[in-house]
Scaffold this active site. Structure first.
Site, short mmCIF file in Angstrom:
data_model
loop_
_atom_site.label_atom_id
_atom_site.label_comp_id
_atom_site.label_asym_id
_atom_site.label_seq_id
_atom_site.Cartn_x
_atom_site.Cartn_y
_atom_site.Cartn_z
CB THR A 1 2.11 -0.60 4.15
OG1 THR A 1 1.96 -1.65 3.18
CG2 THR A 1 3.57 -0.53 4.53
N GLY A 2 0.77 -3.26 5.40
CA GLY A 2 0.91 -4.60 5.95
C GLY A 2 -0.42 -5.30 5.96
N GLY B 1 -3.85 -5.51 6.86
CA GLY B 1 -4.83 -4.54 7.34
C GLY B 1 -5.59 -5.01 8.57
NE ARG C 1 -8.62 -7.39 3.52
CZ ARG C 1 -7.57 -6.59 3.48
NH1 ARG C 1 -7.42 -5.72 2.51
NH2 ARG C 1 -6.64 -6.66 4.40
CB THR D 1 -0.87 0.03 1.28
OG1 THR D 1 -1.81 -1.01 1.19
CG2 THR D 1 -1.56 1.37 1.46
N GLY E 1 -9.30 -3.23 4.05
CA GLY E 1 -8.22 -3.30 5.04
C GLY E 1 -8.15 -2.02 5.86
CG ASP E 2 -4.28 -0.83 7.01
OD1 ASP E 2 -4.32 -1.76 6.17
OD2 ASP E 2 -3.36 -0.01 7.07
C1 SD4 Z 1 -4.64 -3.92 3.33
N1 SD4 Z 1 -2.81 -2.74 4.36
O1 SD4 Z 1 -5.54 -3.80 2.51
C2 SD4 Z 1 -3.38 -3.15 3.12
C3 SD4 Z 1 -2.49 -4.06 2.40
C4 SD4 Z 1 -1.29 -3.50 1.96
O2 SD4 Z 1 -0.55 -3.62 -0.25
O3 SD4 Z 1 -0.50 -2.89 2.64
N2 SD4 Z 1 -1.26 -3.85 0.67
O4 SD4 Z 1 -4.70 -4.67 4.30
#
Ligand code: SD4
Length: 317
Positions: free
Chosen positions: A201-202, A204, A178, A150, A180-181
């Site tokens: 990022t990571g 979510g 779905r 992200t 994420g964060d």
């Molecule tokens: C998520 N944090 O949708 C995001 C994922 C991410 O590249 O970092 N994606 O959970």
């Protein structure tokens, strides 16, 4: 003093251009929007905007968030399909006081009414990735992609305004619907011009559990440096997740404070991020967890050269 920080090497070109805008006296809001649009428009980044990898039904659903740390204005879209620049829609939504977070068809209706650019976001390259993954997982249950890229950015402009923004296609092979964060204020991003801003990022689902971006800004408000705040927040959440259910998903964060100091922490190897501050060149850093700390050093030329080669390498079915 102006400054920008962003997750992942992919932010470099956009941040480099946005830094010039800040140098010309443009606002952090303009800088964030410009920098993130650059990533959204680049077809070879697989997890943001055009070229982003689809969900398990081969549909690209995008999330984006935006926060102005001076007014606390916030906007976000989630699960939006076929619009070129979700960050611009999120920014636009932040101008209102209600209806600031829109999902799916509602978000699309709004974006369409406001004249935002429509675009088919699923590329041929993304279709190949999808079909390859399906082949690979034929006998197994579909599992989300465990890479994560992200784009999250924070900018401080010379008027002292701090803005944070995110944009993502989320996890490859995620379930339809779905999120994420990244479109969640306090989870994927947070900004307070009196303190600083942070973005994550990571995984979510795990980042949200720690309200991680808010928590970093909160700690900075209590007097911790951006580095201390990032590190303590990642360590605490990582430990709590491991203690309570045995494992923690990927957690990577970056932050800057109102004076342009920056911080980064991660629980994964080779997390890259970009920093551009007034009077300096844009720098790509690599971060690696070492014990309870994060080792941070500038990426080597070799790493930089390989990066783009790997992104654009032709792929076959
Ligand atoms: C998520 N944090 O949708 C995001 C994922 C991410 O590249 O970092 N994606 O959970």
């Amino acid at each position: 003093m102006w400054a920008m920080i962003a997750t992942w090497r992919m932010a470099l070109e956009g941040v480099s251009e946005a830094g010039k805008l800040l140098q010309e006296g443009k606002s952090s809001g303009e800088a964030i929007e410009h920098a993130i649009r650059c990533v959204e428009d680049f077809p070879y980044y697989k997890s943001v905007g055009y070229g982003g990898l689809p969900n398990e039904e081969m549909v690209v659903e995008l999330d984006a968030g935006y926060m102005d740390g001076s007014t606390m204005a916030m906007g976000a879209v989630a699960g939006i399909k076929d619009f070129a620049n979700p960050i611009s829609i999120a920014k636009d939504l932040s101008k209102d006081t209600v209806n600031c977070v829109l999902v799916a068809e509602g978000a699309e209706k709004y974006a369409s009414k406001k004249g935002f650019e429509r675009k088919t976001m699923l590329t041929d390259r993304a279709k190949i990735h999808y079909r390859k993954r399906i082949k690979l997982l034929k006998e197994e249950e579909l599992k989300p992609y465990d890479g994560h890229d992200t784009v999250g950015e924070v900018a401080l402009d010379s008027q002292g305004k701090i803005v944070a923004g995110t944009s993502t296609s989320g996890l490859f092979m995620k379930k339809a619907g779905r999120i994420g964060d990244s479109p969640i204020v306090g989870g994927g991003f947070y900004a307070d011009s009196e303190v600083g801003g942070a973005t994550a990022t990571g995984l979510g689902e795990d980042l949200m559990k720690g309200c991680i971006s808010y928590e970093i800004v909160r700690k900075m408000k209590e007097g911790l440096s951006p580095q201390e705040a990032c590190q303590k927040t990642v360590n605490e959440l990582d430990a709590k997740l491991k203690k309570s259910r045995g494992f923690a998903g990927d957690l990577s964060v970056v932050a800057i404070d109102k004076d342009g100091n920056f911080g980064c922490a991660t629980n994964i190897k080779n997390f890259s991020f970009v920093v551009y501050r007034q009077g300096e060149e844009p720098i790509v850093y690599l971060a690696n967890p070492v014990g309870n700390q994060t080792e941070i050093y500038p990426a080597s030329q070799e790493w930089m050269d390989n990066y783009m080669k790997e992104r654009i390498v032709p792929i076959e079915e």
